[in-house]
Write a protein that holds these residues in place. Structure first.
Motif, short mmCIF file in Angstrom:
data_model
loop_
_atom_site.label_atom_id
_atom_site.label_comp_id
_atom_site.label_asym_id
_atom_site.label_seq_id
_atom_site.Cartn_x
_atom_site.Cartn_y
_atom_site.Cartn_z
N THR A 163 90.14 8.04 -16.29
CA THR A 163 91.07 7.08 -16.89
C THR A 163 91.28 7.32 -18.38
O THR A 163 92.32 6.95 -18.92
CB THR A 163 90.58 5.64 -16.69
OG1 THR A 163 89.26 5.50 -17.24
CG2 THR A 163 90.52 5.29 -15.22
N ARG A 164 90.33 7.92 -19.04
CA ARG A 164 90.47 8.18 -20.47
C ARG A 164 91.13 9.54 -20.68
O ARG A 164 90.79 10.52 -20.02
CB ARG A 164 89.10 8.16 -21.15
CG ARG A 164 88.42 6.79 -21.12
CD ARG A 164 89.20 5.78 -21.94
NE ARG A 164 88.54 4.49 -21.97
CZ ARG A 164 87.66 4.13 -22.90
NH1 ARG A 164 87.30 4.98 -23.85
NH2 ARG A 164 87.10 2.93 -22.85
N HIS A 165 92.04 9.59 -21.62
CA HIS A 165 92.80 10.82 -21.87
C HIS A 165 91.89 12.02 -22.07
O HIS A 165 92.01 13.02 -21.39
CB HIS A 165 93.69 10.64 -23.10
CG HIS A 165 94.93 9.85 -22.83
ND1 HIS A 165 96.16 10.42 -22.74
CD2 HIS A 165 95.12 8.52 -22.60
CE1 HIS A 165 97.08 9.50 -22.48
NE2 HIS A 165 96.46 8.33 -22.39
N LYS A 166 90.98 11.92 -23.00
CA LYS A 166 90.15 13.07 -23.34
C LYS A 166 89.30 13.53 -22.17
O LYS A 166 89.11 14.73 -21.95
CB LYS A 166 89.26 12.71 -24.53
CG LYS A 166 88.41 13.86 -25.07
CD LYS A 166 89.24 14.97 -25.66
CE LYS A 166 88.35 16.02 -26.30
NZ LYS A 166 89.12 17.16 -26.82
N GLY A 167 88.80 12.58 -21.38
CA GLY A 167 87.93 12.94 -20.28
C GLY A 167 88.64 13.73 -19.20
O GLY A 167 88.14 14.76 -18.73
N ILE A 195 78.13 5.91 -25.15
CA ILE A 195 77.75 6.73 -24.00
C ILE A 195 78.85 7.73 -23.68
O ILE A 195 78.60 8.92 -23.43
CB ILE A 195 77.49 5.81 -22.78
CG1 ILE A 195 76.20 5.02 -23.00
CG2 ILE A 195 77.42 6.61 -21.49
CD1 ILE A 195 76.00 3.90 -21.98
N TRP A 196 80.08 7.26 -23.70
CA TRP A 196 81.23 8.12 -23.40
C TRP A 196 81.38 9.23 -24.45
O TRP A 196 81.61 10.39 -24.11
CB TRP A 196 82.48 7.27 -23.33
CG TRP A 196 83.76 8.01 -23.10
CD1 TRP A 196 84.86 8.03 -23.90
CD2 TRP A 196 84.10 8.81 -21.96
NE1 TRP A 196 85.85 8.80 -23.36
CE2 TRP A 196 85.41 9.29 -22.17
CE3 TRP A 196 83.41 9.18 -20.82
CZ2 TRP A 196 86.04 10.12 -21.25
CZ3 TRP A 196 84.05 10.01 -19.89
CH2 TRP A 196 85.35 10.47 -20.11
N LYS A 197 81.24 8.87 -25.71
CA LYS A 197 81.38 9.85 -26.78
C LYS A 197 80.30 10.93 -26.67
O LYS A 197 80.56 12.12 -26.89
CB LYS A 197 81.29 9.14 -28.14
CG LYS A 197 81.53 10.07 -29.32
CD LYS A 197 81.52 9.30 -30.63
CE LYS A 197 81.76 10.22 -31.82
NZ LYS A 197 81.73 9.47 -33.10
N GLY A 216 80.97 14.99 -26.10
CA GLY A 216 80.40 16.00 -26.99
C GLY A 216 79.63 17.05 -26.22
O GLY A 216 79.71 18.25 -26.53
N TRP A 217 78.87 16.61 -25.21
CA TRP A 217 78.12 17.55 -24.38
C TRP A 217 79.06 18.42 -23.54
O TRP A 217 78.90 19.64 -23.48
CB TRP A 217 77.17 16.77 -23.48
CG TRP A 217 76.41 17.62 -22.50
CD1 TRP A 217 75.21 18.25 -22.71
CD2 TRP A 217 76.80 17.94 -21.16
NE1 TRP A 217 74.83 18.94 -21.59
CE2 TRP A 217 75.79 18.76 -20.61
CE3 TRP A 217 77.89 17.60 -20.37
CZ2 TRP A 217 75.84 19.26 -19.32
CZ3 TRP A 217 77.95 18.10 -19.08
CH2 TRP A 217 76.93 18.91 -18.56
N LEU A 218 80.05 17.79 -22.91
CA LEU A 218 80.96 18.51 -22.03
C LEU A 218 81.77 19.55 -22.78
O LEU A 218 82.04 20.65 -22.28
CB LEU A 218 81.90 17.51 -21.34
CG LEU A 218 82.89 18.08 -20.32
CD1 LEU A 218 82.16 18.76 -19.16
CD2 LEU A 218 83.81 16.97 -19.79
N ASP A 219 82.12 19.24 -24.00
CA ASP A 219 82.97 20.13 -24.79
C ASP A 219 82.34 21.50 -25.00
O ASP A 219 83.06 22.50 -25.09
CB ASP A 219 83.26 19.47 -26.15
CG ASP A 219 84.34 20.22 -26.92
OD1 ASP A 219 85.33 20.65 -26.30
OD2 ASP A 219 84.18 20.39 -28.14
N VAL A 220 81.03 21.58 -25.06
CA VAL A 220 80.37 22.86 -25.36
C VAL A 220 79.83 23.54 -24.10
O VAL A 220 79.20 24.60 -24.20
CB VAL A 220 79.22 22.66 -26.37
CG1 VAL A 220 79.75 22.12 -27.68
CG2 VAL A 220 78.13 21.72 -25.82
#
Length: 266
Positions: A84-88, A33-35, A39-43
């Motif tokens: 809490t997650r780095h990438k997020g 779910i997070w991944k 992927g959606w947020l990145d674009v």
């Protein structure tokens, strides 16, 4: 016993190990779910309103046929990970800071301005500095300023704003749990509109501040006054819990807590 039969236990063992490895490498439900969200947020295009970004993803899930209840469950997972997650953290705030219509004030926080009035400049730390509005103001008042933020876009803008103002700041890309606050080195620690503070923060700030140094904090109010309780070992210079215009969404009033706490000299 034939060679084929004698090798059977080994082959079965290898197959089991391979299956275990594949399973270990497959994201769990929450991770998947997070991944998908990342992927959606990145674009997505930059948007100064983080709530709009997150709501848009939920709407996207429902458009794709995900039942509303399941979509709500997925958003719960995302809410758990987003700060809490780095990438997020980095990705979300990069999108926010790159937006054209910021929903937060660009001028320094009034509490910070009043807190340093008449105070001799020293070393200041701006926690979650964003685009550097408080850092640039403090540097212009003669403070030696270090600020950090997990968003490299925010740090880029902060450095640019400092250059335009003709002041020097040290701006670092880092999360709160990555930055070394040090010991006995700051005269001022600023935390505005980042998150609620707790007793662990108070202990960390006490160690990091020089005697006579102050913490300046402003954020949306917590219901139990945990922030005030966390800083009771400090001298409370100012505390208020008030309905007022917020630096975040300034067109609306909100319940805010403001704190100035001093590490008393011995």
């Amino acid at each position: 016993m034939s060679e084929r039969v004698s090798r059977l236990p080994v082959l079965v063992s290898l197959w089991v190990c391979s299956a275990c490895l594949a399973l270990a490498q497959t994201p769990s439900g929450d991770e998947a779910i997070w991944k998908a969200f990342l992927g959606w947020l990145d674009v997505q295009q930059p948007n100064s309103k983080p709530v709009e970004l997150i709501r848009a993803y939920k709407a996207n899930l429902i458009r794709d046929g995900v039942p509303a209840v399941e979509a709500e469950d997925r958003m719960g997972v995302i809410s758990k990970f987003i700060f809490t997650r780095h990438k997020g953290v980095e990705l979300l705030w990069n999108k926010v800071y790159a937006g054209n219509n910021p929903i937060f004030m660009q001028t320094p926080t009034a509490l910070v301005v009043s807190a340093v009035e008449g105070r001799r400049p020293g070393k200041a730390l701006d926690v979650g500095m964003g685009q550097g509005r408080n850092s640039v103001f403090l540097a212009a008042q003669g403070w030696e300023v270090t600020g950090f933020d997990p968003s490299d876009e925010g740090i880029r803008i902060a450095r640019s704003n400092a250059e335009k103002a003709g002041v020097k700041i040290r701006a670092v890309v880092a999360r709160d749990d990555e930055f070394d606050y040090g010991s006995n080195q700051w005269n001022l620690i600023v935390v505005t509109y980042v998150r609620d503070l707790n007793s662990d923060d108070a202990k960390r700030f006490w160690q990091a501040l020089k005697p006579g140094g102050i913490v300046v904090y402003e954020n949306g109010a917590d219901e139990r006054n945990d922030v005030l309780r966390a800083f009771l070992d400090f001298q409370i210079v100012r505390f208020e819990d008030i309905e007022a215009t917020s630096d975040w969404n300034p067109e609306n009033k909100a319940r805010l807590q403001r704190l100035i706490a001093e590490k008393a000299t011995k």
